[in-house]
Scaffold this motif. Structure first.
Motif, PDB file in Angstrom:
ATOM      1  N   ARG A  70       0.847  -1.191   0.000  1.00  0.00           N
ATOM      2  CA  ARG A  70       0.000   0.000   0.000  1.00  0.00           C
ATOM      3  C   ARG A  70       0.886   1.246   0.000  1.00  0.00           C
ATOM      4  O   ARG A  70       1.805   1.369   0.802  1.00  0.00           O
ATOM      5  CB  ARG A  70      -0.914   0.010   1.218  1.00  0.00           C
ATOM      6  N   LEU A  71       0.590   2.147  -0.920  1.00  0.00           N
ATOM      7  CA  LEU A  71       1.228   3.454  -0.979  1.00  0.00           C
ATOM      8  C   LEU A  71       0.169   4.476  -0.617  1.00  0.00           C
ATOM      9  O   LEU A  71      -0.932   4.454  -1.161  1.00  0.00           O
ATOM     10  CB  LEU A  71       1.762   3.736  -2.392  1.00  0.00           C
ATOM     11  N   SER A  72       0.500   5.365   0.295  1.00  0.00           N
ATOM     12  CA  SER A  72      -0.432   6.451   0.604  1.00  0.00           C
ATOM     13  C   SER A  72       0.358   7.745   0.662  1.00  0.00           C
ATOM     14  O   SER A  72       1.559   7.759   0.902  1.00  0.00           O
ATOM     15  CB  SER A  72      -1.171   6.198   1.921  1.00  0.00           C
ATOM     16  N   TRP A  73      -0.342   8.821   0.377  1.00  0.00           N
ATOM     17  CA  TRP A  73       0.264  10.136   0.496  1.00  0.00           C
ATOM     18  C   TRP A  73      -0.794  11.116   0.948  1.00  0.00           C
ATOM     19  O   TRP A  73      -1.974  10.922   0.723  1.00  0.00           O
ATOM     20  CB  TRP A  73       0.947  10.587  -0.782  1.00  0.00           C
ATOM     21  N   ARG A  74      -0.325  12.126   1.652  1.00  0.00           N
ATOM     22  CA  ARG A  74      -1.236  13.183   2.080  1.00  0.00           C
ATOM     23  C   ARG A  74      -0.514  14.508   2.055  1.00  0.00           C
ATOM     24  O   ARG A  74       0.644  14.626   2.438  1.00  0.00           O
ATOM     25  CB  ARG A  74      -1.844  12.892   3.443  1.00  0.00           C
ATOM     26  N   LEU A  75      -1.218  15.476   1.566  1.00  0.00           N
ATOM     27  CA  LEU A  75      -0.745  16.850   1.483  1.00  0.00           C
ATOM     28  C   LEU A  75      -1.535  17.601   2.539  1.00  0.00           C
ATOM     29  O   LEU A  75      -2.760  17.645   2.481  1.00  0.00           O
ATOM     30  CB  LEU A  75      -1.017  17.388   0.080  1.00  0.00           C
ATOM     31  N   GLY A  87       1.159  27.832   9.823  1.00  0.00           N
ATOM     32  CA  GLY A  87       0.973  28.991   8.945  1.00  0.00           C
ATOM     33  C   GLY A  87       0.558  28.561   7.549  1.00  0.00           C
ATOM     34  O   GLY A  87      -0.369  27.780   7.384  1.00  0.00           O
ATOM     35  N   ASP A  88       1.281  29.060   6.552  1.00  0.00           N
ATOM     36  CA  ASP A  88       0.989  28.705   5.164  1.00  0.00           C
ATOM     37  C   ASP A  88       1.791  27.501   4.700  1.00  0.00           C
ATOM     38  O   ASP A  88       1.649  27.069   3.555  1.00  0.00           O
ATOM     39  CB  ASP A  88       1.290  29.895   4.237  1.00  0.00           C
ATOM     40  N   ALA A  89       2.654  26.978   5.558  1.00  0.00           N
ATOM     41  CA  ALA A  89       3.502  25.852   5.175  1.00  0.00           C
ATOM     42  C   ALA A  89       2.659  24.599   4.943  1.00  0.00           C
ATOM     43  O   ALA A  89       1.663  24.362   5.621  1.00  0.00           O
ATOM     44  CB  ALA A  89       4.548  25.589   6.247  1.00  0.00           C
ATOM     45  N   ARG A  90       3.066  23.830   3.938  1.00  0.00           N
ATOM     46  CA  ARG A  90       2.423  22.552   3.667  1.00  0.00           C
ATOM     47  C   ARG A  90       3.474  21.455   3.687  1.00  0.00           C
ATOM     48  O   ARG A  90       4.642  21.692   3.396  1.00  0.00           O
ATOM     49  CB  ARG A  90       1.723  22.555   2.309  1.00  0.00           C
ATOM     50  N   VAL A  91       3.026  20.253   4.020  1.00  0.00           N
ATOM     51  CA  VAL A  91       3.894  19.082   4.084  1.00  0.00           C
ATOM     52  C   VAL A  91       3.254  17.973   3.268  1.00  0.00           C
ATOM     53  O   VAL A  91       2.038  17.764   3.328  1.00  0.00           O
ATOM     54  CB  VAL A  91       4.082  18.614   5.552  1.00  0.00           C
ATOM     55  N   LEU A  92       4.076  17.267   2.505  1.00  0.00           N
ATOM     56  CA  LEU A  92       3.631  16.084   1.788  1.00  0.00           C
ATOM     57  C   LEU A  92       4.267  14.880   2.461  1.00  0.00           C
ATOM     58  O   LEU A  92       5.492  14.822   2.596  1.00  0.00           O
ATOM     59  CB  LEU A  92       4.050  16.146   0.316  1.00  0.00           C
ATOM     60  N   GLU A  93       3.432  13.966   2.925  1.00  0.00           N
ATOM     61  CA  GLU A  93       3.928  12.724   3.520  1.00  0.00           C
ATOM     62  C   GLU A  93       3.596  11.574   2.579  1.00  0.00           C
ATOM     63  O   GLU A  93       2.465  11.466   2.108  1.00  0.00           O
ATOM     64  CB  GLU A  93       3.267  12.456   4.870  1.00  0.00           C
ATOM     65  N   VAL A  94       4.593  10.740   2.297  1.00  0.00           N
ATOM     66  CA  VAL A  94       4.377   9.512   1.539  1.00  0.00           C
ATOM     67  C   VAL A  94       4.672   8.346   2.470  1.00  0.00           C
ATOM     68  O   VAL A  94       5.528   8.439   3.348  1.00  0.00           O
ATOM     69  CB  VAL A  94       5.253   9.440   0.264  1.00  0.00           C
TER      70      VAL A  94
END
Length: 143
Positions: A72-77, A82-89
């Motif tokens: 299983r591959l999952s990712w979330r943005l 603040g305005d910072a975003r993180v992408l986790e895989v």
């Protein structure tokens, strides 16, 4: 290949189930690229796809599949502060006899560089266990 998508005002997530073999890596790279194009920069997308391919390849080479012979591959943005975003895989498999760890690969070594590549490209990475499932994850700062 099975996919599930979820969107929440400040978070977008996706989960993809692929076969536990090289064709699964190819399909996951293609789907990830399609889903994230336009959401992150092209340069970051190249890094993310490289890391995902490495994590999936490691799962195929070193770990057991999940029930049904899959990974299983999952990712979330998501929004961070603040305005910072993180992408986790996250790549989840059926676990291996040993924990994933970086190895020192010499110039003549034919393998052993994968997690070093992950560490160099991602903001951070780690592992989690949940019963028989084992996940390796990486996070990226999104401009």
């Amino acid at each position: 290949m099975t996919a599930v998508q979820q969107e929440n005002g400040s978070m977008q997530s996706r989960s993809l189930v692929v076969p536990h073999h090289a064709q699964g890596v190819r399909a996951a790279r293609r789907q990830l690229t399609q889903e994230l194009t336009g959401s992150i920069t092209a340069s970051l997308l190249c890094d993310v796809v490289t890391v995902v391919a490495e994590l999936l390849s490691n799962a195929i080479r070193h770990a057991r599949p999940l029930p049904g012979g899959v990974i299983r591959l999952s990712w979330r943005l998501r929004r961070a502060t603040g305005d910072a975003r993180v992408l986790e895989v996250r790549v989840t498999d059926g676990g291996a006899a040993t924990e994933p760890c970086m190895r020192a690969a010499g110039p003549r070594s034919i393998d052993g560089r994968g997690l070093g590549i992950v560490a160099a490209m991602a903001r951070c990475w780690g592992t989690d266990r949940n019963g028989a499932e084992h996940s390796v994850w990486a996070e990226f700062a999104v401009a």
